[in-house]
Design a protein around this motif. Structure first.
Motif, PDB file in Angstrom:
ATOM      1  N   LEU A 239       4.700  -3.030  13.308  1.00 38.43           N
ATOM      2  CA  LEU A 239       5.170  -4.349  12.872  1.00 38.43           C
ATOM      3  C   LEU A 239       5.259  -5.238  14.095  1.00 38.43           C
ATOM      4  CD1 LEU A 239       6.403  -6.307  10.769  1.00 38.43           C
ATOM      5  CD2 LEU A 239       8.634  -5.283  11.296  1.00 38.43           C
ATOM      6  N   ASP A 240       4.555  -6.376  14.064  1.00 33.09           N
ATOM      7  CA  ASP A 240       4.536  -7.306  15.193  1.00 33.09           C
ATOM      8  C   ASP A 240       5.262  -8.579  14.785  1.00 33.09           C
ATOM      9  OD1 ASP A 240       3.996  -8.758  17.460  1.00 33.09           O
ATOM     10  OD2 ASP A 240       1.835  -8.415  17.439  1.00 33.09           O
ATOM     11  N   VAL A 241       6.445  -8.788  15.344  1.00 35.51           N
ATOM     12  CA  VAL A 241       7.287  -9.941  15.022  1.00 35.51           C
ATOM     13  C   VAL A 241       6.928 -11.098  15.957  1.00 35.51           C
ATOM     14  CG1 VAL A 241       9.655 -10.811  14.977  1.00 35.51           C
ATOM     15  CG2 VAL A 241       9.156  -8.476  14.205  1.00 35.51           C
TER      16      VAL A 241
ATOM     17  N   THR B 163      -1.587   1.487  10.641  1.00 35.68           N
ATOM     18  CA  THR B 163      -1.740   0.194   9.975  1.00 35.68           C
ATOM     19  C   THR B 163      -0.744  -0.774  10.588  1.00 35.68           C
ATOM     20  OG1 THR B 163      -0.150   0.779   8.239  1.00 35.68           O
ATOM     21  CG2 THR B 163      -2.485   1.260   7.814  1.00 35.68           C
ATOM     22  N   GLY B 164      -1.052  -2.061  10.486  1.00 36.61           N
ATOM     23  CA  GLY B 164      -0.198  -3.056  11.120  1.00 36.61           C
ATOM     24  C   GLY B 164       0.067  -4.258  10.254  1.00 36.61           C
ATOM     25  N   ILE B 165       1.219  -4.878  10.496  1.00 35.07           N
ATOM     26  CA  ILE B 165       1.594  -6.150   9.887  1.00 35.07           C
ATOM     27  C   ILE B 165       2.049  -7.083  10.992  1.00 35.07           C
ATOM     28  CG2 ILE B 165       3.218  -7.349   8.366  1.00 35.07           C
ATOM     29  CD1 ILE B 165       3.361  -4.840   6.664  1.00 35.07           C
ATOM     30  N   GLY B 166       1.453  -8.258  11.043  1.00 34.92           N
ATOM     31  CA  GLY B 166       1.865  -9.279  11.990  1.00 34.92           C
ATOM     32  C   GLY B 166       2.496 -10.442  11.252  1.00 34.92           C
TER      33      GLY B 166
ATOM     34  N   GLY C  96      -1.833 -11.631  17.632  1.00 38.99           N
ATOM     35  CA  GLY C  96      -1.710 -10.191  17.445  1.00 38.99           C
ATOM     36  C   GLY C  96      -2.566  -9.351  18.365  1.00 38.99           C
ATOM     37  N   GLU C  97      -2.880  -9.846  19.551  1.00 38.60           N
ATOM     38  CA  GLU C  97      -3.791  -9.125  20.436  1.00 38.60           C
ATOM     39  C   GLU C  97      -3.276  -7.739  20.791  1.00 38.60           C
ATOM     40  OE1 GLU C  97      -6.989  -8.066  22.774  1.00 38.60           O
ATOM     41  OE2 GLU C  97      -6.827  -9.753  21.371  1.00 38.60           O
TER      42      GLU C  97
ATOM     43  N   ARG D 170      -7.017  -2.488   8.112  1.00 36.59           N
ATOM     44  CA  ARG D 170      -5.773  -1.824   8.505  1.00 36.59           C
ATOM     45  C   ARG D 170      -4.679  -2.781   8.964  1.00 36.59           C
ATOM     46  NH1 ARG D 170      -5.978   1.755  12.811  1.00 36.59           N
ATOM     47  NH2 ARG D 170      -8.051   1.272  13.581  1.00 36.59           N
ATOM     48  N   VAL D 171      -4.896  -4.091   8.834  1.00 33.15           N
ATOM     49  CA  VAL D 171      -3.904  -5.026   9.355  1.00 33.15           C
ATOM     50  C   VAL D 171      -3.773  -6.230   8.433  1.00 33.15           C
ATOM     51  CG1 VAL D 171      -5.592  -6.272  10.790  1.00 33.15           C
ATOM     52  CG2 VAL D 171      -3.178  -6.300  11.427  1.00 33.15           C
TER      53      VAL D 171
END
Length: 248
Positions: free
Chosen positions: A38-40, A59-62, A45-46, A85-86
């Motif tokens: 999780l990118d807050v 997997t990712g969430i930005g 999102g690099e 995946r994101v």
């Protein structure tokens, strides 16, 4: 007429982060094989994309509010084959339901989670899974700024805006973390970041002095440069790898 350029066209990361440090952070965080990231305040999102590339099953969430940065992040994910995946979501991080995650990134974005580092750290503790990691990029005063210095920084700048590094670590521990790794941005990283942030604008101003937008663009660039040359060597940025303390 050619409009003024964006102010971050030469940046890879929206902060004082070198390729060498980014590579080391990715290696260290990827070693824990996080399944979810999780990118807050992700921006483009690099760093998250590099982690997903290093951990093929993750997997990712930005989350961010800047639609333009999010669009660029989606384009980068598509180009690297990471799009399946994101997700890049244009929404507030306050009270976000996207957690707990195995790895939470919050680099230069704690303001998205609260009014100060203590409130942001409490939110991060809720967002990270036990056994996971948080990468926090957070400002701190290398020394207490003078009133004159504060007057030349950002609007409303105050000595209470940031703690010193020892105070920041105290807040980390009080929030339920242990600091696995503590490092701080170097002066070289700050200078590379701040110069790249303004470089395209400065070139454009030199080439278009009579443009209708030149005066306002020049004022913005000069204000930013004055601020950063004032906080140069005064404001630091800590990159803290945090381990949540497991509840008994």
């Amino acid at each position: 007429m050619t409009s003024p350029p964006g102010r971050s066209g030469r940046l890879t990361f929206h902060g004082p982060l070198s390729e060498t440090r980014a590579d080391a952070l990715v290696r260290r965080l990827a070693a824990h094989a996080p399944g979810t990231v999780l990118d807050v305040g992700c921006g483009r999102g690099e760093l998250m994309l590099r982690l997903l590339d290093a951990v093929p099953r993750a997997t990712g969430i930005g989350i961010d509010l800047d639609a333009e940065d999010l669009a660029r992040g989606r384009q980068a994910a598509e180009a690297r084959g990471l799009a399946p995946r994101v997700r890049f979501l244009e929404e507030s991080a306050t009270g976000t339901p996207h957690g707990p995650a195995d790895l939470v990134l919050c680099v230069g974005a704690s303001q998205a989670l609260g009014s100060g580092p203590a409130e942001a750290l409490a939110a991060l503790r809720r967002l990270v899974a036990d056994g996971g990691r948080v990468l926090l990029g957070e400002g701190f005063w290398q020394r207490t700024p003078t009133a004159a210095e504060l007057s030349r920084m950002w609007p409303g700048a105050a000595a209470t805006d940031h703690p010193g590094l020892p105070g920041l670590i105290d807040l980390v521990i009080a929030a339920g973390f242990r600091p696995e790794w503590t490092e701080t941005a170097s002066l070289d990283e700050w200078e590379a970041f701040e110069s790249a942030y303004l470089a395209d604008t400065e070139v454009w101003l030199a080439e278009h002095p009579g443009h209708p937008q030149a005066e306002e663009t020049r004022r913005r660039a000069d204000r930013h440069r004055t601020a950063w040359l004032t906080y140069r060597g005064v404001l630091g940025l800590a990159y803290l790898t945090l381990v949540p303390v497991t509840a008994r």
